[in-house]
Each structure stands twice: as structure tokens, then as C-alpha cells.
Design a protein around this motif. Structure first.
Motif, PDB file in Angstrom:
ATOM      1  N   TYR A 117      -4.219  -9.250 -13.431  1.00  0.00           N
ATOM      2  CA  TYR A 117      -3.091  -8.914 -12.550  1.00  0.00           C
ATOM      3  C   TYR A 117      -2.259 -10.143 -12.155  1.00  0.00           C
ATOM      4  O   TYR A 117      -1.155 -10.000 -11.612  1.00  0.00           O
ATOM      5  N   HIS A 166      -7.963  -6.525  -4.079  1.00  0.00           N
ATOM      6  CA  HIS A 166      -7.568  -5.449  -4.972  1.00  0.00           C
ATOM      7  C   HIS A 166      -8.446  -4.237  -4.702  1.00  0.00           C
ATOM      8  O   HIS A 166      -9.469  -4.323  -4.007  1.00  0.00           O
ATOM      9  N   HIS A 167      -8.040  -3.108  -5.245  1.00  0.00           N
ATOM     10  CA  HIS A 167      -8.787  -1.861  -5.089  1.00  0.00           C
ATOM     11  C   HIS A 167      -9.156  -1.380  -6.489  1.00  0.00           C
ATOM     12  O   HIS A 167      -8.326  -1.388  -7.412  1.00  0.00           O
ATOM     13  N   PHE A 206       0.737  -5.019  -8.134  1.00  0.00           N
ATOM     14  CA  PHE A 206       0.728  -6.467  -7.904  1.00  0.00           C
ATOM     15  C   PHE A 206       2.090  -7.102  -8.194  1.00  0.00           C
ATOM     16  O   PHE A 206       2.477  -8.070  -7.566  1.00  0.00           O
ATOM     17  N   VAL A 249      -8.198 -11.582  -6.840  1.00  0.00           N
ATOM     18  CA  VAL A 249      -7.135 -10.945  -7.627  1.00  0.00           C
ATOM     19  C   VAL A 249      -7.582 -11.054  -9.075  1.00  0.00           C
ATOM     20  O   VAL A 249      -7.694 -12.157  -9.616  1.00  0.00           O
ATOM     21  N   ALA A 261      -2.076  -3.539  -3.466  1.00  0.00           N
ATOM     22  CA  ALA A 261      -2.154  -4.935  -3.895  1.00  0.00           C
ATOM     23  C   ALA A 261      -2.016  -5.803  -2.660  1.00  0.00           C
ATOM     24  O   ALA A 261      -1.138  -5.569  -1.816  1.00  0.00           O
ATOM     25  N   SER A 314      -5.337  -0.235  -7.448  1.00  0.00           N
ATOM     26  CA  SER A 314      -4.619  -1.440  -7.894  1.00  0.00           C
ATOM     27  C   SER A 314      -4.139  -1.273  -9.335  1.00  0.00           C
ATOM     28  O   SER A 314      -4.792  -0.621 -10.156  1.00  0.00           O
ATOM     29  N   ARG A 370       0.867  -1.185   0.000  1.00  0.00           N
ATOM     30  CA  ARG A 370       0.000   0.000   0.000  1.00  0.00           C
ATOM     31  C   ARG A 370       0.898   1.227   0.000  1.00  0.00           C
ATOM     32  O   ARG A 370       1.818   1.342   0.800  1.00  0.00           O
ATOM     33  N   GLN A 410      -1.139   3.099  -4.664  1.00  0.00           N
ATOM     34  CA  GLN A 410      -0.778   1.746  -5.056  1.00  0.00           C
ATOM     35  C   GLN A 410      -1.355   0.801  -4.014  1.00  0.00           C
ATOM     36  O   GLN A 410      -1.136   0.983  -2.808  1.00  0.00           O
TER      37      GLN A 410
END
Length: 653
Positions: A491, A524-525, A534, A487, A461, A529, A451, A459
Motif C-alpha cells: 500500500y 490498516h484493516h 491509502f 502500513v 486507511a 483497507s 474511514r 474504506q
């Protein structure tokens, strides 16, 4: 011009022999190349001759092989000391493989240490063609005062610095002469039905007939005649040159032999290149031998235009610029000609397989003295490798440094000297960096969240990873069992890429092998993300998992094939054992009489020690080739010392 090579072990008197035979017909012309190949041009019996004198160091065998490629015949110079017979083994092997007609000359007969027949028998162990005595020594007590020719049955008394004089065979030598002559005729009769019939009918063949048969079987390369003498005292050299003049083949026979071996039309084969070197302010000079009349400056040879032609012994331009069949010449500004090669007008053909030199046994990194030298080194080494097939040049794994593989320490010194003297590139050398790997001995699970918020899009993951050992040799593997889109599919390749990147350097500081990575879950976001996030999570997560998975150091193990005369095979078992190797066994070398191929597994760290021990145990004759076999675990103090000395732990961030 007729051409022969003189070869044999160091300190046996080859150069003295060439010097003395070159002076039989007046003042010879001589030169020595930077690689130690001597060329002596001289007149004898109304004909032009060139003798090629190759270095006796076993690290220079490649130059000896190439000289044979251009020779009508060769003279193998050997010691009269029985225990030194084995030193001729590499040369007998080379001569047999090349098919070059050979005369064996036992030198230094003024210091005999044993019976001639015992020396010949010891040499026969390494030669499939019969070695046939053509002379016997005549002794006065322990001193050799002359020799007797077994064909003409005439005896010659040696005289210091003068031609030998004819004299009666002493009564004490008559019985031995009759016995040796009978052996000679018996050997020759195996190749001639007429002579066999004469012997069966108990008729005495004439000397002329026997000389004729001997000439034919030498031309057909079916025997190796043995002559005696002492180059240092000028004894036996006139007889040697007469044998070469009357019995050795000429350039036409060499052209036939080379064309047949290469499977090409004899009429198209114009020349053979056999040696090359660089000289300051001159550049590359290629030495070659014309196999037909009319090779000239500016003509097309080997697919390109031939540069200026020089006499290789004097260095002077060849007056007419045109060569005759058999003539040796040096070509400058002819860099398109590879060495060695068989040359037609339109192509340079690969040389026979027997010219391939032994595998280099010494690996070193060359370290340039300055930045200027560093920029020149790669190009310069490539040029040297073109003229010296015993030298291999590559880049070291990981660092890209210039790695040279030389035949041995003497060869390496010559390379460094040439770099300095000719190309003005100063270098020092060091051993290459050892190649180690690491793996894991147990599984490890990790939950890693990456993060980062730096303004704008961040960022994010989140991955759950499992690292586990793979089987030996299975390498890296990646799999995933993600469900429900935790996920996103797009990614997952980024996670794999990050995991592979983490394998480049593990906790011990070495590349990681034979490890599997399993992606089991994650988050994930929708905004933050990305593939980059990742990939970073995969890399740092795997690094963390590796640090928890009990890393193990792995050392490379090589399969080595050691080529030695059979008399040395027994000494190899304790050598391999002392180097923590495993003996796999040995077999007779079907390609070389009297040689064995000894097989073993050895740690990569022991290869330098093997080269040194092998040179010591076999008087420099033995050599080995290697191929990577596998990596194996290494534990304890030895492993810890290696990690301390060479490891560099991976950064965690």
C-alpha cells in the motif's frame, strides 16, 4: 531568369524602387502574397528578371531570409539620414550570414541630411565586408543634381522622369572625385595583385579592367559596392540595374553556393522553395526557384509528385509546364514541399541555419468565437505554422488552449487576419495564464485517518505523514520509515501516488514544488483497507499538512539573451532594472559585427513588458530569447494580488 531581393527598413522606398526598375524595360508583371512579399517580373537588357520585395517590418525578417535563399544577389535600400543607419543592421547581419552578394543603394538622395562618407562609415560598423563607394553625389549648393561614376569617371545629371544625361564633372567636384576614386582602387587592390602592382607603379588602370575586377569580387562576395539615387524621382536606377546585370552572379552560382552549404552534390539540387501561402479555394501555393532546366509538372521533386505550375507574378499556368534554370514558379497541390527547403528529386533538405528566424517575443492565447471555430483552429494553425516559420504554435500548460508565439503585434494581427480571410476562423486573443508555483516554508506533521462505510466492504486507511521543504530545484520526494507492517508494503506506493496527486494544487491554488513527504506510521484493516483507501488518505493527509506548512508563492524567473546593436546596449540596464530583473552582463556577438548579446534574469511576468520596452528602445531592431531558469519566492502585496487573481484553492474532499 535572374532574381534579386530588395530589402531594407520600412518607409525607405523599396517598393518604389522595385516599381521603377521594373518599368525600365516595359510593363512588368506584379503580384503580392498574403504575407506581403512582392514579386515583379520584367525584362531588362534582353533578359528576364524577377525582383522580390520583402516587407520592411522587423517582424517579417523570416520572409526576408527565405527570399535571400532563392536570390542571386540583393539590393539593400538604406536611408541618407545618418541617425537611421542603425535600422539597416538586421539586414546587414542577415546578408552576411547568408553569403548573398549585395549592392547597397542609398535612396532618397534628393533629401540629403548628411555626408555620404559618414553614412557609409556608420553602416560599416555592422558589416565585416568593406562597403565601397562606386559613385559620389554632385551638388549644386545644398541640392544634389547628379552623380559621378568612380570607375568610368563620367558624370550624370539627374532629370525628373527621364534618363540622366551625361555632363562634364564640375570643377568643384573634381578633387573629391579623384580622392574617392583613389579610395575605390585602393580597396579593390586588396583583392587583385595586378591592380596593386599597377597602383604601385603609378600606372592608370583602364575602366574595363576595373569593372572586371569589381565584378569578380562582387561574385566572390568580398565587397559591398555602394550606389546612390532616388527611386521616387527615377534617379540612379539605370546604373543600379546595369550593375546587377553585368556584375551580379547568376543562378548557377546560387546552385553552387546552396549545394556547398548543404554538403550535397550540386548536380542533384533541382530547386529551392522559399515561400508558401494559403488562398481561399486554392489551398497551399509553394513558391520555388528552379536551379536546373526541366523541372516540370508531375515530376518527382522533394520526394513527391509536383503539382500544377504557375507563374508566381501573373498566377497563370506556365505554358509548357516546364521551367528553365533560374525561373520562379508557384506549385499548387504540392503540399509535401516544406518551406524553405533545398529540393532534390527524392528529398527535401533542411535549409541553412542562417534562415532560422528570430525567436518570437509575443505569446498569446487565441480564443475561437464559436464551437465550430474551436474544432478547426488547431488544424488551421498547424497549416499556418508550415508557411510561416516566424510563428510557433503550442498548447498552454494546464488548459490545453491554443498558444501562439508571434514576432510581435503586427505579426499577430496578420495571423488573425489570415485565419479570418482564408480559413473563416474568427478568433480574439488574450495573454496566456501566468505560470506560478507554490512551496512550503516549514515542516508539518499530520495524522490522517480515512474511514468510509457504505454497505459491504468499507474504506479504511490511517497514515502519519510529515511534509518538509526540499532544496530549490530538488522537486518532489517521497520516503517512508514504517516499521512492523503498520502500513503493508503493497500500500505504500498508493500513499506516494496520493501525495503526488496532492501536489497538483496546493493551498494557494498552484502546483506545489520542492516538497518532501515522509510516511512514518499508520494502521490498516484486514478487510476494509485497499490501495484506493491509502491513496485517498495520502492525498487528503498531504493536503492537510500543506495547509499547515506556511505556503509560499513562487514566480518563474527566466534567463534572457537580448540581441541588440551595440549602440543600444547602455539603454538596457535601466530597462532590466525597471522590470525587477538582474543584469548578468553582456558580450560582443561574435557572429555579427556591431551587435551585443545582453544577458539578464527576469521574472516571467515581465517578459511582455520587456518586448514592448525593447521595441521602443531599439526602434524595433532588438530581440530576445528566453529559457526557464528557476522559481523564486514572492511575498507581500504583489503575491497576495496574484493569489487573489489566479489562485484556486484545492478542494479538501
Amino acid at each position: 531568369m535572374r532574381c534579386f531581393t530588395v530589402l531594407g527598413p520600412s518607409q525607405i522606398g523599396k517598393s518604389t524602387l522595385v516599381e521603377r526598375v521594373g518599368s525600365l524595360g516595359g510593363e512588368p508583371k506584379k503580384s503580392v502574397t498574403p504575407y506581403g512579399l512582392g514579386l515583379t517580373e520584367f525584362e531588362f537588357g534582353g533578359e528576364a528578371w524577377c525582383a522580390l520585395d520583402v516587407p520592411g517590418n522587423n517582424e517579417a525578417l523570416a520572409h526576408a531570409q527565405h527570399a535571400l535563399l532563392a536570390s542571386d544577389a540583393c539590393v539593400l535600400c538604406v536611408s541618407p539620414i545618418l541617425d537611421e543607419a542603425v535600422l539597416a543592421a538586421p539586414y546587414l547581419r542577415m546578408i552576411e550570414a547568408s553569403g548573398t552578394p549585395c549592392i547597397l543603394f542609398i535612396n532618397r538622395m534628393d533629401e540629403p541630411r548628411g555626408r555620404i562618407r559618414d553614412i557609409v562609415a556608420a553602416l560599416q560598423d555592422f558589416c565585416s565586408r568593406p562597403l565601397i563607394l562606386r559613385q559620389i553625389p554632385i551638388r549644386d549648393g545644398d541640392r544634389i543634381i547628379g552623380s559621378c561614376d568612380l570607375i568610368s569617371e563620367r558624370a550624370w545629371r539627374y532629370r525628373e522622369g527621364q534618363p540622366s544625361s551625361l555632363f562634364e564633372i564640375p570643377e568643384s567636384a573634381v578633387e573629391r572625385e579623384h580622392e574617392a576614386r583613389a579610395e575605390l582602387l585602393e580597396h579593390l587592390s586588396e583583392f587583385d595583385d595586378w591592380l596593386l602592382e599597377e597602383l604601385i607603379e603609378d600606372r592608370e588602370p583602364t575602366s574595363d579592367a576595373i569593372y572586371s575586377i569589381s565584378t569578380r569580387v562582387l561574385n566572390e562576395n568580398r565587397i559591398i559596392p555602394v550606389l546612390l539615387g532616388s527611386a521616387g524621382h527615377g534617379n540612379g536606377l539605370m546604373r543600379l540595374m546595369k550593375a546587377l546585370r553585368h556584375e551580379a552572379p547568376r543562378a548557377e552560382a546560387l546552385r553552387k553556393r546552396l549545394a556547398a552549404g548543404a554538403g550535397v552534390d550540386e548536380a542533384t539540387l533541382l530547386a529551392v522553395s522559399f515561400h508558401a501561402h494559403y488562398r481561399q479555394s486554392v489551398g497551399k501555393t509553394v513558391l520555388a526557384r528552379a536551379l536546373q532546366n526541366g523541372v516540370k509538372q508531375g515530376a518527382t521533386l522533394g520526394g513527391g509528385s509536383l503539382g500544377a505550375l504557375q507563374d508566381p507574378a501573373s498566377g497563370r499556368p506556365i505554358g509548357s509546364g516546364v521551367t528553365e534554370a533560374g525561373q520562379l514558379f508557384g506549385a499548387v497541390k504540392s503540399d509535401h514541399l516544406p518551406v524553405p527547403s533545398l529540393l532534390t528529386a527524392g528529398a527535401a533538405l533542411a535549409p541553412p541555419d542562417w534562415t532560422t528566424p528570430p525567436n518570437p517575443m509575443l505569446e498569446r492565447i487565441l480564443v475561437p468565437a464559436s464551437e465550430r471555430d474551436e474544432t478547426k483552429l488547431s488544424e488551421t494553425l498547424a497549416k499556418l505554422a508550415e508557411t510561416d516559420r516566424g510563428l510557433k504554435v503550442m498548447q498552454e500548460e494546464g488548459t490545453g488552449a491554443q498558444l501562439v508565439c508571434a514576432q510581435g503585434p503586427v505579426h499577430l494581427r496578420e495571423v488573425c487576419r489570415t485565419l479570418s480571410d482564408v480559413f473563416h476562423v474568427e478568433v480574439s486573443d488574450r495573454p496566456p495564464s501566468p505560470i506560478y508555483r507554490e512551496t512550503v516554508s516549514k515542516s508539518s506533521d499530520v495524522h490522517y485517518r480515512h474511514r468510509k462505510q457504505t454497505g459491504g466492504a468499507g474504506q479504511f486507511a490511517d497514515v502519519k505523514l510529515s511534509v518538509h521543504p526540499n532544496g530549490r530545484g530538488d522537486g518532489f520526494s517521497f520516503a517512508e520509515t514504517v516499521k512492523g507492517g503498520a502500513v503493508p508494503r503493497n500500500y505504500i506506493p498508493a500513499v506516494e501516488a496520493g501525495a503526488r496527486e496532492a501536489m497538483e494544487k496546493g493551498p494557494l491554488g498552484f502546483k506545489v514544488i520542492d516538497v518532501g513527504v515522509l510516511l512514518t506510521d499508520g494502521q490498516h484493516h484486514s478487510v476494509d483497507s485497499s490501495e484506493y483507501a491509502f491513496r485517498t488518505a495520502g492525498k487528503l493527509g498531504v493536503r492537510q499538512a500543506l495547509s499547515q506548512a506556511a505556503s509560499v508563492l513562487m514566480q518563474p524567473v527566466f534567463r534572457v539573451e537580448i540581441h541588440v546593436p551595440s549602440v543600444y546596449s547602455g539603454s538596457l540596464v535601466p530597462i532590466v532594472a525597471s522590470l525587477k530583473g538582474q543584469v548578468l552582463g553582456f558580450d560582443r556577438d561574435e557572429a555579427a559585427k556591431g551587435w551585443d548579446i545582453f544577458r539578464a534574469l527576469l521574472p516571467g511576468s515581465a517578459l511582455d513588458d520587456l518586448a514592448r520596452s525593447l521595441r521602443s528602445a531599439t526602434q524595433g531592431i532588438g530581440y530576445f530569447s528566453k529559457s526557464f531558469d528557476h522559481f523564486e519566492e514572492l511575498y507581500g502585496k504583489e503575491a497576495q494580488a496574484i493569489v487573489t487573481a489566479h489562485g484556486a484553492p484545492a478542494n479538501e474532499h
